[in-house]
Design a protein around this motif. Structure first.
Motif: not given
Length: 202
Positions: A69-71, A83-91, A54-57
């Motif tokens: 974050r980008l995941l 299995y593979r995934y790509d995504g994003l999150s806001i916490e 994950s890469l984030g600010v």
């Protein structure tokens, strides 16, 4: 590394944090995190591996913080990708008054299942936690959330709702404890072939 009767498990986590060079108050930081897990089961000659990058600010707010974050992640079984995934999150973590703290962390994933392509699709998770502090060393946590899966085949698509309650307390000699109970209900959009009853997980 943890070993039990069924096999061995090894986990590793690495985090790097760098504050913005021109930010004297250290309110903004770039964060990279790498998580890995290996499960080995000698009795059946099986090895499972999972990993996430994950890469984030992170931005510090007056009464909390927010993290974008980008995941990306992978899972393998005996060397073959499953299995593979790509995504994003806001916490977000925000203090409300002196005794309340609110966490909200929506996450979206685009997923690929190499062995069951009917499960390919997306998952959108909406977790919410509200903490009520009884003092500086304990709080009660109210838990709620919903998850929506939209897959290639409707029999794998689902809607889930959950509620829960948790309790945290710090104890003497540096120990702390946390316990929670969660009740969840998942309803699938279509029946599985050969099963006539409505599919639900509870």
């Amino acid at each position: 590394t943890v070993a039990d009767d069924a096999g061995q498990i090894a986990e590793v986590r690495a985090i790097a944090r760098k504050f913005s060079g021109n930010d004297a108050n250290r309110r903004n930081a770039f964060i990279a995190a790498l998580d890995g897990r290996v499960e080995r089961f000698p009795s059946i000659d099986r090895t499972n591996t999972t990993g996430q990058l994950s890469l984030g600010v992170e931005h510090r707010l007056p009464r909390g913080k927010a993290l974008f974050r980008l995941l990306t992640g992978l899972a393998h079984q005996d060397g073959d990708r499953t299995y593979r995934y790509d995504g994003l999150s806001i916490e977000t973590n925000t203090r409300i008054g002196d005794r309340w703290r609110l966490y909200f962390g929506p996450e979206y994933r685009q997923e690929t299942y190499d062995r069951t392509r009917g499960e390919d699709g997306s998952t959108f998770d909406l977790p919410v936690q509200l903490d009520r502090f009884a003092g500086p060393d304990s709080f009660v946590r109210f838990i709620a959330g919903a998850t929506f899966g939209r897959k290639r085949h409707d029999r794998f698509s689902f809607d889930e709702a959950r509620l829960g309650l948790g309790y945290y307390r710090e104890m003497p000699m540096g120990f702390s404890g946390y316990a929670e109970v969660i009740a969840a209900r998942r309803t699938y959009h279509d029946d599985f072939p050969g099963i006539s009853d409505p599919r639900r997980d509870e």
